[in-house]
Write a protein that holds these residues in place. Structure first.
Motif, PDB file in Angstrom:
ATOM      1  N   LYS A  95      11.225 -60.342 -44.539  1.00 50.45           N
ATOM      2  CA  LYS A  95      11.712 -59.528 -45.657  1.00 50.45           C
ATOM      3  C   LYS A  95      12.738 -58.503 -45.169  1.00 50.45           C
ATOM      4  O   LYS A  95      13.796 -58.326 -45.780  1.00 50.45           O
ATOM      5  N   LEU A  96      12.412 -57.831 -44.071  1.00 52.05           N
ATOM      6  CA  LEU A  96      13.327 -56.826 -43.535  1.00 52.05           C
ATOM      7  C   LEU A  96      14.642 -57.449 -43.064  1.00 52.05           C
ATOM      8  O   LEU A  96      15.720 -56.878 -43.282  1.00 52.05           O
ATOM      9  N   MET A  97      14.562 -58.606 -42.440  1.00 56.73           N
ATOM     10  CA  MET A  97      15.785 -59.275 -41.997  1.00 56.73           C
ATOM     11  C   MET A  97      16.645 -59.693 -43.191  1.00 56.73           C
ATOM     12  O   MET A  97      17.877 -59.587 -43.142  1.00 56.73           O
ATOM     13  N   GLN A  98      16.012 -60.143 -44.262  1.00 54.55           N
ATOM     14  CA  GLN A  98      16.763 -60.517 -45.456  1.00 54.55           C
ATOM     15  C   GLN A  98      17.425 -59.288 -46.080  1.00 54.55           C
ATOM     16  O   GLN A  98      18.587 -59.341 -46.475  1.00 54.55           O
ATOM     17  N   GLU A  99      16.696 -58.180 -46.132  1.00 57.62           N
ATOM     18  CA  GLU A  99      17.265 -56.940 -46.658  1.00 57.62           C
ATOM     19  C   GLU A  99      18.440 -56.481 -45.796  1.00 57.62           C
ATOM     20  O   GLU A  99      19.470 -56.038 -46.320  1.00 57.62           O
ATOM     21  N   ALA A 100      18.290 -56.583 -44.485  1.00 56.56           N
ATOM     22  CA  ALA A 100      19.379 -56.194 -43.579  1.00 56.56           C
ATOM     23  C   ALA A 100      20.601 -57.055 -43.827  1.00 56.56           C
ATOM     24  O   ALA A 100      21.737 -56.554 -43.867  1.00 56.56           O
ATOM     25  N   TYR A 101      20.390 -58.338 -44.016  1.00 59.16           N
ATOM     26  CA  TYR A 101      21.505 -59.250 -44.287  1.00 59.16           C
ATOM     27  C   TYR A 101      22.184 -58.897 -45.606  1.00 59.16           C
ATOM     28  O   TYR A 101      23.413 -58.840 -45.690  1.00 59.16           O
ATOM     29  N   ASP A 102      21.382 -58.654 -46.636  1.00 58.51           N
ATOM     30  CA  ASP A 102      21.938 -58.319 -47.948  1.00 58.51           C
ATOM     31  C   ASP A 102      22.729 -57.017 -47.910  1.00 58.51           C
ATOM     32  O   ASP A 102      23.754 -56.888 -48.579  1.00 58.51           O
ATOM     33  N   LEU A 103      22.257 -56.060 -47.124  1.00 57.08           N
ATOM     34  CA  LEU A 103      22.936 -54.769 -47.029  1.00 57.08           C
ATOM     35  C   LEU A 103      24.150 -54.798 -46.107  1.00 57.08           C
ATOM     36  O   LEU A 103      24.980 -53.891 -46.155  1.00 57.08           O
ATOM     37  N   SER A 104      24.273 -55.821 -45.303  1.00 57.40           N
ATOM     38  CA  SER A 104      25.314 -55.842 -44.266  1.00 57.40           C
ATOM     39  C   SER A 104      26.728 -55.742 -44.824  1.00 57.40           C
ATOM     40  O   SER A 104      27.608 -55.220 -44.162  1.00 57.40           O
TER      41      SER A 104
ATOM     42  N   LYS B  99      25.079 -48.888 -42.349  1.00 61.87           N
ATOM     43  CA  LYS B  99      24.084 -47.996 -41.754  1.00 61.87           C
ATOM     44  C   LYS B  99      22.673 -48.389 -42.197  1.00 61.87           C
ATOM     45  O   LYS B  99      21.762 -48.482 -41.381  1.00 61.87           O
ATOM     46  N   LYS B 100      22.485 -48.638 -43.484  1.00 60.26           N
ATOM     47  CA  LYS B 100      21.175 -49.053 -43.989  1.00 60.26           C
ATOM     48  C   LYS B 100      20.806 -50.419 -43.436  1.00 60.26           C
ATOM     49  O   LYS B 100      19.640 -50.683 -43.130  1.00 60.26           O
ATOM     50  N   SER B 101      21.777 -51.285 -43.299  1.00 60.53           N
ATOM     51  CA  SER B 101      21.541 -52.607 -42.734  1.00 60.53           C
ATOM     52  C   SER B 101      21.024 -52.485 -41.300  1.00 60.53           C
ATOM     53  O   SER B 101      20.063 -53.154 -40.923  1.00 60.53           O
ATOM     54  N   ASP B 102      21.647 -51.622 -40.527  1.00 53.94           N
ATOM     55  CA  ASP B 102      21.221 -51.402 -39.142  1.00 53.94           C
ATOM     56  C   ASP B 102      19.808 -50.822 -39.080  1.00 53.94           C
ATOM     57  O   ASP B 102      19.027 -51.185 -38.195  1.00 53.94           O
TER      58      ASP B 102
END
Length: 54
Positions: A17-26, A31-34
Motif C-alpha cells: 500500500k505504501l509503495m503504491q501511494e509513493a508511486y501515485d505521489l511521485s 517530498k510526500k512520495s519520498d
C-alpha cells in the motif's frame, strides 16, 4: 507459528500500500512520495527480519 505468518501478511499488505501511494505521489508531490517510500522501506526491513527468524 500462525502469528508470525499473519504478521508477515499484514506487513506485506502495508508495504504494498505504501509503495503504491509513493508511486501515485511521485508525479504530484515528490517530498510526500519520498516519505511514503521511507515508511515502506522500514516495513521492508521488518519483513526481512521476520524472514531471517524463520
Amino acid at each position: 507459528m500462525f502469528g508470525s505468518a499473519n504478521s508477515k501478511v499484514k506487513l506485506q499488505t502495508k508495504y504494498n500500500k505504501l509503495m503504491q501511494e509513493a508511486y501515485d505521489l511521485s508525479t504530484v508531490n515528490r517530498k510526500k512520495s519520498d516519505q511514503k517510500r521511507a515508511e515502506a522501506e522500514e516495513i521492508g526491513q521488518q519483513l526481512d527480519e521476520l524472514e531471517r527468524q524463520s
